[in-house]
Design a protein around this motif. Sequence first.
Motif, PDB file in Angstrom:
ATOM      1  N   HIS A 247       1.360  -1.164   0.120  1.00 59.54           N
ATOM      2  CA  HIS A 247       0.022  -0.171  -0.512  1.00 59.54           C
ATOM      3  C   HIS A 247       0.642   1.684  -0.387  1.00 59.54           C
ATOM      4  CE1 HIS A 247      -3.115   2.399   1.951  1.00 59.54           C
ATOM      5  NE2 HIS A 247      -3.324   3.095   0.728  1.00 59.54           N
ATOM      6  N   PRO A 248       1.312   1.738  -0.700  1.00 60.21           N
ATOM      7  CA  PRO A 248       2.129   2.681  -1.304  1.00 60.21           C
ATOM      8  C   PRO A 248       1.263   4.092  -1.295  1.00 60.21           C
ATOM      9  CG  PRO A 248       2.683   1.361  -3.078  1.00 60.21           C
ATOM     10  CD  PRO A 248       1.575   1.118  -2.484  1.00 60.21           C
ATOM     11  N   VAL A 249       1.574   5.221  -0.335  1.00 56.32           N
ATOM     12  CA  VAL A 249       0.865   5.976  -0.136  1.00 56.32           C
ATOM     13  C   VAL A 249       2.089   7.668  -1.017  1.00 56.32           C
ATOM     14  CG1 VAL A 249       0.253   8.284   0.865  1.00 56.32           C
ATOM     15  CG2 VAL A 249      -0.401   5.423   1.757  1.00 56.32           C
ATOM     16  N   ILE A 250       1.837   8.321  -2.089  1.00 53.88           N
ATOM     17  CA  ILE A 250       1.933   9.094  -3.100  1.00 53.88           C
ATOM     18  C   ILE A 250       2.179  11.158  -2.757  1.00 53.88           C
ATOM     19  CG2 ILE A 250       2.424   9.941  -4.830  1.00 53.88           C
ATOM     20  CD1 ILE A 250       1.787   6.930  -6.101  1.00 53.88           C
ATOM     21  N   ALA A 251       3.164  11.633  -1.735  1.00 45.66           N
ATOM     22  CA  ALA A 251       2.500  12.664  -0.914  1.00 45.66           C
ATOM     23  C   ALA A 251       2.891  13.212  -3.635  1.00 45.66           C
ATOM     24  CB  ALA A 251       3.986  12.948  -0.281  1.00 45.66           C
ATOM     25  N   TRP A 252       1.755  13.973  -3.146  1.00 45.53           N
ATOM     26  CA  TRP A 252       2.281  14.071  -4.901  1.00 45.53           C
ATOM     27  C   TRP A 252       1.871  15.607  -5.082  1.00 45.53           C
ATOM     28  CZ3 TRP A 252       1.941  12.610  -9.418  1.00 45.53           C
ATOM     29  CH2 TRP A 252       1.677  13.750 -10.267  1.00 45.53           C
TER      30      TRP A 252
ATOM     31  N   ASN B 146      10.567  16.129  -9.903  1.00 46.09           N
ATOM     32  CA  ASN B 146      11.411  15.305  -8.401  1.00 46.09           C
ATOM     33  C   ASN B 146      10.448  14.006  -8.654  1.00 46.09           C
ATOM     34  OD1 ASN B 146      13.878  16.986  -8.626  1.00 46.09           O
ATOM     35  ND2 ASN B 146      13.135  18.147  -6.685  1.00 46.09           N
ATOM     36  N   LEU B 147       9.061  14.504  -8.052  1.00 49.35           N
ATOM     37  CA  LEU B 147       8.015  13.853  -8.101  1.00 49.35           C
ATOM     38  C   LEU B 147       7.989  12.900  -8.886  1.00 49.35           C
ATOM     39  CD1 LEU B 147       4.787  12.508  -7.598  1.00 49.35           C
ATOM     40  CD2 LEU B 147       5.867  11.889  -5.157  1.00 49.35           C
ATOM     41  N   HIS B 148       8.174  13.260 -10.345  1.00 42.71           N
ATOM     42  CA  HIS B 148       7.722  11.967 -11.700  1.00 42.71           C
ATOM     43  C   HIS B 148       9.221  11.200 -11.518  1.00 42.71           C
ATOM     44  CE1 HIS B 148       4.287  14.891 -12.420  1.00 42.71           C
ATOM     45  NE2 HIS B 148       4.903  15.348 -12.982  1.00 42.71           N
ATOM     46  N   ARG B 149      10.287  11.618 -11.523  1.00 45.64           N
ATOM     47  CA  ARG B 149      11.072  10.428 -11.541  1.00 45.64           C
ATOM     48  C   ARG B 149      10.944   9.856 -10.222  1.00 45.64           C
ATOM     49  NH1 ARG B 149      14.230  15.328 -13.342  1.00 45.64           N
ATOM     50  NH2 ARG B 149      14.836  15.995 -10.664  1.00 45.64           N
ATOM     51  N   ALA B 150      10.488   9.557  -8.885  1.00 47.20           N
ATOM     52  CA  ALA B 150      10.000   9.418  -7.845  1.00 47.20           C
ATOM     53  C   ALA B 150       9.113   7.572  -8.284  1.00 47.20           C
ATOM     54  CB  ALA B 150       9.861  10.074  -6.769  1.00 47.20           C
ATOM     55  N   THR B 151       7.809   8.525  -8.434  1.00 49.29           N
ATOM     56  CA  THR B 151       7.403   7.963  -9.121  1.00 49.29           C
ATOM     57  C   THR B 151       7.421   7.310 -10.069  1.00 49.29           C
ATOM     58  OG1 THR B 151       5.720   9.585 -10.798  1.00 49.29           O
ATOM     59  CG2 THR B 151       5.167   8.665  -8.630  1.00 49.29           C
TER      60      THR B 151
END
Length: 272
Positions: A154-159, A164-169
């Motif tokens: 159950h991953p939770v993404i801090a949008w 940076n976030l796009h690379r992490a996802t």
Amino acid sequence: MRLIAVLDDAQTAALTLHTAGQLAARLGGADICAFHPMPATDPDFQSPDEGLPDPAQQARFAQTVATRAHAIRQIFEHWRSTAQGSPHAQWVEQAGPPRTTLSLAASKADFVVLGPASAATTPTTRQSFAAALYDAQATVLIAPPTPQPGFGQHPVIAWQDTPNLHRATAAAMPLLRTAERVSILLGEHHPNAVADPTLLATLRTLGVAVTLERFVLTEQSVGEQLRARATQAGADLLVMGAYGRPHFIEWLFGGPTVDLLAHATWPILTHH
């Protein structure tokens, strides 16, 4: 895939290896490199004002480095012999400036697993974070402060709509595609002021059970709001973007902003 578990502290080595093993299992198998950076020079003698170490001081430093490496290797060997699934793992010691040697190794890995961050971590550990996140631009998984029974279901993404976030996802996609469910947390200053993340539709197209939770930002710190909501959702992994240095490193290690990791019960996957 290739994972690097950075073992620079005997206090956190077992936890780092446990988290690396969980990641490898969720990926369906991966090669794990247990990487131990060995400083070649005494950090107490890094400037001309500090002079040069005499032979006795050099010998004591070399003995300290060797003793620490032996202790951490014993932790690694115990983990490798007792871990479930017989992970494919090897031990690597690299002498030299820790930030330089780790940056080179991390640049060749799919994921770099680091031990928990706290205000009590050593300067060497802080260098490991900077080397992996900023020098190598690697995808980093930060171990939680205590072992967790599950990982990445159950991953939770801090949008945030940031590179940076796009690379992490993107790096987390092998985990997101196979998760039991995914939650996206979207903080905004006014209700429905931000468009739905494109990731929401992407995951739904892949058949992933994904939900979007919007919340209005308050005077309470964003980190504390994320922590509370991720915990309430039952997260076992937080995916977030790492913002610019040195502020992110300061934040990780308990700087003036709220230290999210000090209260987190789950690993954090991040990318700069």
